[in-house]
Scaffold this motif. Structure first.
Motif, PDB file in Angstrom:
ATOM      1  N   ILE A  43      15.931  -2.188  -2.919  1.00  0.00           N
ATOM      2  CA  ILE A  43      14.602  -2.479  -2.372  1.00  0.00           C
ATOM      3  C   ILE A  43      14.721  -3.361  -1.133  1.00  0.00           C
ATOM      4  CG2 ILE A  43      12.429  -3.681  -2.826  1.00  0.00           C
ATOM      5  CD1 ILE A  43      12.700  -2.748  -5.748  1.00  0.00           C
ATOM      6  N   SER A  44      15.621  -4.349  -1.172  1.00  0.00           N
ATOM      7  CA  SER A  44      15.826  -5.231  -0.020  1.00  0.00           C
ATOM      8  C   SER A  44      16.209  -4.436   1.218  1.00  0.00           C
ATOM      9  CB  SER A  44      16.930  -6.251  -0.320  1.00  0.00           C
ATOM     10  OG  SER A  44      16.589  -7.057  -1.403  1.00  0.00           O
ATOM     11  N   ILE A  45      17.125  -3.504   1.048  1.00  0.00           N
ATOM     12  CA  ILE A  45      17.584  -2.691   2.176  1.00  0.00           C
ATOM     13  C   ILE A  45      16.469  -1.770   2.663  1.00  0.00           C
ATOM     14  CG2 ILE A  45      19.199  -0.873   2.858  1.00  0.00           C
ATOM     15  CD1 ILE A  45      21.263  -2.174   1.009  1.00  0.00           C
ATOM     16  N   LEU A  46      15.734  -1.187   1.729  1.00  0.00           N
ATOM     17  CA  LEU A  46      14.674  -0.248   2.101  1.00  0.00           C
ATOM     18  C   LEU A  46      13.584  -0.910   2.930  1.00  0.00           C
ATOM     19  CD1 LEU A  46      14.164   1.851  -1.179  1.00  0.00           C
ATOM     20  CD2 LEU A  46      15.180   2.609   0.977  1.00  0.00           C
ATOM     21  N   ILE A  47      13.171  -2.110   2.535  1.00  0.00           N
ATOM     22  CA  ILE A  47      12.086  -2.756   3.270  1.00  0.00           C
ATOM     23  C   ILE A  47      12.608  -3.546   4.469  1.00  0.00           C
ATOM     24  CG2 ILE A  47      10.620  -2.865   1.242  1.00  0.00           C
ATOM     25  CD1 ILE A  47      11.232  -5.809   0.973  1.00  0.00           C
ATOM     26  N   LYS A  92       0.813  -1.212   0.000  1.00  0.00           N
ATOM     27  CA  LYS A  92       0.000   0.000   0.000  1.00  0.00           C
ATOM     28  C   LYS A  92       0.849   1.265   0.000  1.00  0.00           C
ATOM     29  CE  LYS A  92      -4.319  -1.526   2.152  1.00  0.00           C
ATOM     30  NZ  LYS A  92      -5.201  -1.401   3.360  1.00  0.00           N
ATOM     31  N   GLY A  93       2.110   1.120   0.423  1.00  0.00           N
ATOM     32  CA  GLY A  93       3.003   2.272   0.470  1.00  0.00           C
ATOM     33  C   GLY A  93       3.526   2.626  -0.916  1.00  0.00           C
ATOM     34  N   LYS A  94       4.746   3.166  -0.943  1.00  0.00           N
ATOM     35  CA  LYS A  94       5.311   3.672  -2.192  1.00  0.00           C
ATOM     36  C   LYS A  94       6.282   2.703  -2.841  1.00  0.00           C
ATOM     37  CE  LYS A  94       4.942   8.486  -0.636  1.00  0.00           C
ATOM     38  NZ  LYS A  94       5.674   9.745  -0.346  1.00  0.00           N
ATOM     39  N   ILE A  95       6.351   1.456  -2.325  1.00  0.00           N
ATOM     40  CA  ILE A  95       7.378   0.551  -2.818  1.00  0.00           C
ATOM     41  C   ILE A  95       7.145   0.166  -4.277  1.00  0.00           C
ATOM     42  CG2 ILE A  95       6.249  -1.593  -2.085  1.00  0.00           C
ATOM     43  CD1 ILE A  95       9.997  -0.757  -1.824  1.00  0.00           C
ATOM     44  N   LEU A  96       5.888  -0.011  -4.693  1.00  0.00           N
ATOM     45  CA  LEU A  96       5.619  -0.322  -6.096  1.00  0.00           C
ATOM     46  C   LEU A  96       5.948   0.862  -6.992  1.00  0.00           C
ATOM     47  CD1 LEU A  96       2.288  -2.379  -5.975  1.00  0.00           C
ATOM     48  CD2 LEU A  96       4.624  -3.210  -6.264  1.00  0.00           C
ATOM     49  N   PHE A  97       5.698   2.060  -6.468  1.00  0.00           N
ATOM     50  CA  PHE A  97       6.064   3.263  -7.223  1.00  0.00           C
ATOM     51  C   PHE A  97       7.576   3.331  -7.403  1.00  0.00           C
ATOM     52  CE2 PHE A  97       7.408   7.758  -7.125  1.00  0.00           C
ATOM     53  CZ  PHE A  97       6.791   8.208  -8.295  1.00  0.00           C
ATOM     54  N   VAL A  98       8.302   2.973  -6.337  1.00  0.00           N
ATOM     55  CA  VAL A  98       9.776   2.940  -6.413  1.00  0.00           C
ATOM     56  C   VAL A  98      10.216   1.940  -7.477  1.00  0.00           C
ATOM     57  CG1 VAL A  98      11.881   2.321  -5.166  1.00  0.00           C
ATOM     58  CG2 VAL A  98      10.118   3.678  -4.025  1.00  0.00           C
TER      59      VAL A  98
END
Length: 259
Positions: free
Chosen positions: A69-73, A21-27
């Protein structure tokens, strides 16, 4: 036991849904667009073949994007729950700590796999758009990227249980770079001549992740096949190292003081 499995599934599902739901798909989409732009530019400013340029930049940027992405999440494994104090409400209920942390990790891995799938699809579109064929080892490379990114996620998640977010990110990056560079060190004359360096490198190699094992980009570019023994050795290495890190994270969280 069945009840705990249900709790793990619920926590994993909620974790996955919350991050999606956050911005990860946008990223992911931004990273994919960046991949397409850089690959297109590289293709028009090099004299390599279409296939080699597209695959080289496509896989390289896909791998780098997946690590980011791995580090961000991964670094936010417990940060949001502690900040919002939801972790206290969850573990105050009859939810074992191991079930909570395992559910979180499974949810994060699910998010990671979805994002890598999106980036892989964009890479395929880029390669086909440039008129090239998909190499035989391309999808093995994607699988190994999932393993590598998952281990990075588990490393940063585990570190975040015992240190701050900034230190967790810094140490994870250092381990990632070292895990790729160690194979280069082992091929140097200095390594062959120095027993102390051999002891240090071999000790590192025995306990810390050797990320170089998952890098088969050169095989994708210059060869058309890999031995099944090599493939299975990498899969087993990634599986067992991932399980080790998961167990370590659960062990740390069981003993973590949340007060």
């Amino acid at each position: 036991m069945l009840l705990n499995i249900n709790k793990i599934q619920i926590i994993a599902h909620n974790t996955f849904r919350e991050i999606i739901k956050g911005k990860i798909l946008f990223v992911s989409l931004v990273l994919g667009l960046t991949m397409a732009t850089i690959t297109f530019i590289a293709y028009h400013f090099t004299y390599e073949t279409t296939l080699r340029v597209a695959v080289d930049f496509g896989l390289g940027l896909l791998n780098l994007s997946s690590i980011v992405i791995s580090i961000l999440i991964g670094v936010g494994l417990l940060y949001r729950e502690i900040e919002s104090r939801t972790v206290y409400m969850i573990i105050s209920r009859p939810v074992p700590r191991y079930a909570f942390i395992l559910g979180k990790i499974i949810g994060l891995i699910g998010v990671l796999v979805v994002n890598i799938a999106i980036l892989a699809l964009i890479t395929v579109v880029i390669i086909k758009g440039l008129g090239a064929d998909i190499p035989n080892l391309f999808f093995w490379s994607i699988l190994f990227t999932i393993f590598e990114s998952t281990i990075v996620l588990l490393v940063v998640s585990t570190l975040s249980l015992v240190s701050s977010q900034a230190i967790s990110i810094l140490l994870s990056i250092i381990l990632y770079i070292t895990g790729h560079g160690i194979i280069t060190v082992k091929n140097t004359s200095l390594y062959l001549k120095s027993e102390s360096l051999q002891a240090i490198v071999n000790t590192y190699h025995s306990f810390l992740p050797g990320f170089y094992k998952f890098n088969i980009k050169d095989f994708v570019l210059y060869q058309e096949s890999l031995s099944y023994s090599f493939i299975w050795s990498v899969i087993l290495y990634g599986t067992f190292y991932g399980l080790f890190l998961t167990c370590l994270a659960m062990f740390i969280f069981e003993r973590k003081n949340l007060d």
